[in-house]
Design an enzyme around this catalytic site. Structure first.
Site, PDB file in Angstrom:
ATOM      1  N   SER A  41       0.805  -1.226   0.000  1.00  0.00           N
ATOM      2  CA  SER A  41       0.000   0.000   0.000  1.00  0.00           C
ATOM      3  C   SER A  41       0.838   1.276   0.000  1.00  0.00           C
ATOM      4  O   SER A  41       0.385   2.320  -0.459  1.00  0.00           O
ATOM      5  CB  SER A  41      -0.930   0.009   1.221  1.00  0.00           C
ATOM      6  OG  SER A  41      -0.183  -0.082   2.431  1.00  0.00           O
ATOM      7  N   GLY A  78      -1.848  -4.347   0.940  1.00  0.00           N
ATOM      8  CA  GLY A  78      -1.955  -5.568   1.721  1.00  0.00           C
ATOM      9  C   GLY A  78      -1.018  -6.679   1.274  1.00  0.00           C
ATOM     10  O   GLY A  78      -0.993  -7.753   1.887  1.00  0.00           O
ATOM     11  N   ASN A 107       3.897  -5.770   5.698  1.00  0.00           N
ATOM     12  CA  ASN A 107       2.686  -6.514   6.056  1.00  0.00           C
ATOM     13  C   ASN A 107       3.011  -7.850   6.715  1.00  0.00           C
ATOM     14  O   ASN A 107       2.267  -8.323   7.570  1.00  0.00           O
ATOM     15  CB  ASN A 107       1.803  -6.719   4.822  1.00  0.00           C
ATOM     16  CG  ASN A 107       1.118  -5.438   4.394  1.00  0.00           C
ATOM     17  OD1 ASN A 107       0.551  -4.725   5.220  1.00  0.00           O
ATOM     18  ND2 ASN A 107       1.189  -5.132   3.115  1.00  0.00           N
ATOM     19  N   ASP A 188      -5.507   7.019   9.682  1.00  0.00           N
ATOM     20  CA  ASP A 188      -5.257   5.702  10.276  1.00  0.00           C
ATOM     21  C   ASP A 188      -3.906   5.629  10.991  1.00  0.00           C
ATOM     22  O   ASP A 188      -3.582   4.637  11.631  1.00  0.00           O
ATOM     23  CB  ASP A 188      -5.353   4.592   9.230  1.00  0.00           C
ATOM     24  CG  ASP A 188      -4.318   4.739   8.107  1.00  0.00           C
ATOM     25  OD1 ASP A 188      -3.418   5.590   8.213  1.00  0.00           O
ATOM     26  OD2 ASP A 188      -4.421   3.987   7.114  1.00  0.00           O
ATOM     27  N   HIS A 191      -0.654   4.931   7.137  1.00  0.00           N
ATOM     28  CA  HIS A 191      -0.277   5.250   5.770  1.00  0.00           C
ATOM     29  C   HIS A 191       0.090   6.732   5.613  1.00  0.00           C
ATOM     30  O   HIS A 191      -0.643   7.598   6.086  1.00  0.00           O
ATOM     31  CB  HIS A 191      -1.423   4.909   4.812  1.00  0.00           C
ATOM     32  CG  HIS A 191      -1.722   3.444   4.764  1.00  0.00           C
ATOM     33  ND1 HIS A 191      -2.684   2.863   5.572  1.00  0.00           N
ATOM     34  CD2 HIS A 191      -1.164   2.450   4.027  1.00  0.00           C
ATOM     35  CE1 HIS A 191      -2.719   1.566   5.321  1.00  0.00           C
ATOM     36  NE2 HIS A 191      -1.808   1.288   4.390  1.00  0.00           N
TER      37      HIS A 191
END
Length: 216
Positions: A41, A78, A107, A188, A191
């Site tokens: 991402s 992801g 991840n 969040d 990111h």
């Protein structure tokens, strides 16, 4: 026709060779040097307006510097090293890139996956790229100490070790100059926002530029 042959024969050999070398150098410099970006991402513009991520900023920079190097962004939000390993062979066969940027592993760590498996997956991808004579830029990452200090340190150390073992180029830490600034993250807090991506590109460019210059 005879006059033309005579003219060519009268041309000094040194001049002919010089023109040929200049022509070769020009074509080698202008030849397409496709760059394949295999990431998650952080490279797939998650939460951003299309065009704001570092990959697109890189394409604009290349165009500004008149460097012919089209970019294939094969990043998926992801994505894990296992997923990247599975997708890479088809991408290499299709695009025949001169340079492969591998931005994966975060991840895996956030899921607490085996560091040994992460390392082997990355090594496999690096070797696959080198098998087709592509140059590799490995992008290093770090994670918060959610899984304990040892895991965090071992994860961070994984990237420079792999780069050294495989003689690949390395970006020490993708988010250098970003991670310590909360205002550069999306809501969040994971990111980076659009404002952070020029800094990300600045972290990557110094290691990438020599690979572009040396690619043929």
């Amino acid at each position: 026709m005879r006059n033309r042959v005579k003219t060519i024969l009268k041309t000094p050999l040194r001049t002919v060779m010089l023109v040929a070398l200049m022509s070769f150098a020009t074509s080698a410099y202008s030849a397409s040097k496709t760059i394949l970006v295999l990431g998650d991402s952080l490279s797939a513009e998650y939460g951003l307006v299309r065009g704001e991520g570092w990959v697109n900023l890189l394409q604009k920079k290349l165009e500004t510097e008149k460097i012919t190097a089209p970019i294939v962004n094969a990043s998926i939000s992801g994505e894990t090293t296992s997923g990247g390993k599975g997708r890479l062979p088809a991408l290499l066969a299709k695009h025949q890139p001169a340079i492969v940027i591998i931005e994966l592993g975060a991840n895996d760590a956030l899921r607490g996956l085996s560091l040994a498996a992460t390392q082997e997956n990355l090594r496999n991808m690096i070797n696959s790229a080198k098998d087709i004579k592509a140059k590799v830029l490995l992008v290093g990452m770090q994670i918060p100490p959610n899984y304990g200090g040892d895991y965090t340190k071992q994860f961070a150390a994984l990237f420079p070790k792999l780069a050294k073992d495989t003689k690949s180029s390395l970006v020490p830490f993708m988010l250098q100059g970003v991670v310590e600034k909360p205002e550069l993250f999306q809501a969040d807090r994971i990111h980076p926002s659009a404002a952070a991506h020029p800094t990300i590109l600045n972290n990557i460019w110094p290691q990438l530029k020599p690979l572009i210059s040396s690619s043929k």
